[in-house]
Design an enzyme around this catalytic site. Structure first.
Site, PDB file in Angstrom:
ATOM      1  N   TYR A  11      26.844  47.461  44.372  1.00 37.45           N
ATOM      2  CA  TYR A  11      25.706  46.578  44.115  1.00 37.45           C
ATOM      3  C   TYR A  11      24.887  46.465  45.387  1.00 37.45           C
ATOM      4  CZ  TYR A  11      22.961  42.403  42.984  1.00 37.45           C
ATOM      5  OH  TYR A  11      21.939  41.519  42.762  1.00 37.45           O
ATOM      6  N   ASP A  38      25.186  49.631  53.454  1.00 37.36           N
ATOM      7  CA  ASP A  38      24.837  48.295  52.986  1.00 37.36           C
ATOM      8  C   ASP A  38      26.016  47.370  53.299  1.00 37.36           C
ATOM      9  OD1 ASP A  38      24.214  45.950  51.765  1.00 37.36           O
ATOM     10  OD2 ASP A  38      23.934  46.782  49.756  1.00 37.36           O
ATOM     11  N   LYS A  88      24.218  37.607  53.746  1.00 38.59           N
ATOM     12  CA  LYS A  88      25.347  36.695  53.605  1.00 38.59           C
ATOM     13  C   LYS A  88      25.767  36.079  54.946  1.00 38.59           C
ATOM     14  CE  LYS A  88      26.441  38.370  49.056  1.00 38.59           C
ATOM     15  NZ  LYS A  88      26.238  39.695  48.522  1.00 38.59           N
TER      16      LYS A  88
END
Ligand SMILES: *Cc1c(COP(=O)(O)O)cnc(C)c1O
Length: 435
Positions: A145, A240, A270
């Site tokens: 994702y 990522d 995050k």
């Protein structure tokens, strides 16, 4: 009928004015059923719902809460920043300070651009890669994702490497077709793709340890192969690290795996925002300098590098020292062992997988999970039962079987003991669900 709780009334009220009652779909408990807990506040390892009930939290805001919720020094830093003004639309020195902190941990991120979400970071990294290479094709892996931009919401068709099909309504087929989806951990598939279309590929974007299909670490040599193939064909490699970055080690997965692979670009999110909306793209200066205003690749943001968000990010990275990572590693090892033990005692077949301090458990299967197809063989109903049995006992797990469990530096032995005490009942519930 059970009496309505504050969560039920909050959910009903939210559903009347917000699609599904939530601002991000997984929060709706769609895959586990039931009423999501509406959170009033959080502290350390706990979140508290609108009824005032506390839950031992293993979601950690889906990653940012590395230090535990509402760490006093992070809150103080944000408060201090807030008194100076919320947003200026002009540069601040705090942005340079955060970029320096990122570079100190990941020297390959010679320059960074701060944005507000991981989605923006990956979207920009891909535009940069296309601008740098003059090519259009993007390669991603099934089950990874990278946020919700059009070209990344694609699904694999059948076959080894397939042109992407829209993975969401509203994604134009021609956009999805610019993304090729390949199985994770499949050297033959990625080799075949590069042999066939290597000169069209702008970039390979990967979760260097996959953590959005449950935890699926890369097989030895897989990330190295991605580097080798991209380099040989003039494509860029994007790590990522929005989820694993600054979590699995002070230098993220790249640091954890021994700095053996040199990606061209990184995306962070995050943890780097410490719970505020902040993410970053980092990489080699010559590539990063293709961004406007220096170069032809456009990217911008009214709230990019927001002073409250940068304050939270700086405080979080400064506080996340070696002791914090050691505490989290230790807590993760203890908790995952306790989970496995409880499941074994209850006779639940399971597969526990780790990527550094991140772990997840696949119920109902025991064979290694190497790909998204493997992950889909887990018993989702067993997880649903396990999840609710934990929640009933005051432990909040991720409300989906495809997510990592997040521990924080606030998960001390007493917290771990309290979570462990809830495990046998939940394991028995999972055993019943499997039947
Ligand atoms: C969460 C996540 C994103 C998206 O970040 P948002 O801030 O939710 O837009 C991108 N990539 C990975 C690996 C993620 O885990």
């Amino acid at each position: 009928m059970a009496a309505l709780t504050g969560n039920d009334t909050a959910f009903a009220r939210a559903q009347a004015v917000i699609p599904g009652g939530v601002d991000s779909p997984v929060r709706a408990f769609g895959s586990v059923g039931g009423t999501p807990r509406f959170i009033d506040h959080a502290r350390g390892a706990y979140v508290y719902d609108v009824d005032g009930r506390g839950y031992l939290d293993l979601v950690g805001s889906w990653g940012p809460a590395l230090l535990g919720h509402a760490h006093p020094e992070v809150i103080a830093a944000v408060q201090a920043a807030a008194t100076k003004g919320l947003s200026f639309g002009a540069p601040t020195l705090a942005e340079a300070e955060l970029a320096e902190l990122i570079r100190a941990r990941v020297p390959l991120a010679e320059k960074a651009r701060l944005v507000s979400t991981g989605t923006e970071a990956t979207m920009t990294a891909i535009r940069l890669a296309r601008g740098a290479t003059g090519r259009d094709l993007l390669v991603k892996f099934a089950g990874c994702y990278h946020g919700h931009s059009d070209g990344l919401l694609v699904a694999a068709g059948s076959g080894l490497a397939t042109a992407g099909l829209p993975g969401s309504a509203g994604v134009p087929a021609p956009v999805a077709a610019q993304t090729v989806v390949v199985p994770y951990n499949d050297p033959a598939a990625i080799r075949a793709l590069f042999a066939e279309r290597g000169d069209q590929i702008a970039a390979v974007i990967t979760e260097p340890a996959a953590a959005n299909m449950g935890i699926v670490p890369p097989e030895p040599g897989f990330n190295e192969l991605l580097r080798e193939l991209t380099q040989a064909h003039g494509a860029l490699l994007i790590y990522d690290e929005v989820l694993v970055g600054f979590r699995v080690s002070s230098a993220g997965w790249w640091g954890y795996e021994g700095r053996t692979v040199s990606p061209d670009l990184f995306t962070f999110g995050k943890v780097v925002g410490g719970g505020m909306p902040l993410a970053a793209i980092g990489g080699r200066a010559e590539i990063m300098d293709l961004l406007a205003p220096l170069g032809p690749v456009y990217q911008a943001g009214t709230l990019s590098g927001n002073p409250l968000a940068t304050a939270a990010g700086i405080a979080t990275l400064q506080l996340a020292d070696a002791a914090v990572y050691a505490t989290i590693d230790d807590a993760s090892a203890r908790l995952s062992a306790a989970v496995s033990e409880a499941l074994t005692t209850a006779g639940v077949p399971h597969r526990l997988q780790h990527a550094g301090s991140l772990f997840s458990v696949f119920l109902g299967i025991e064979t290694p999970v190497r790909t998204y197809v493997d992950a889909q063989t887990q018993h989702v109903g067993a997880y649903r039962a396990f999840f609710h049995a934990m929640l009933d006992q005051g432990v909040a797990l991720p409300p989906s079987a495809y997510e990592a469990w997040f521990v924080s530096a606030a998960h001390d032995q007493a917290i771990l003991d309290a979570i462990s005490a809830a495990l046998p009942t939940a394991a028995t519930a999972a055993a019943k669900a499997i039947g």
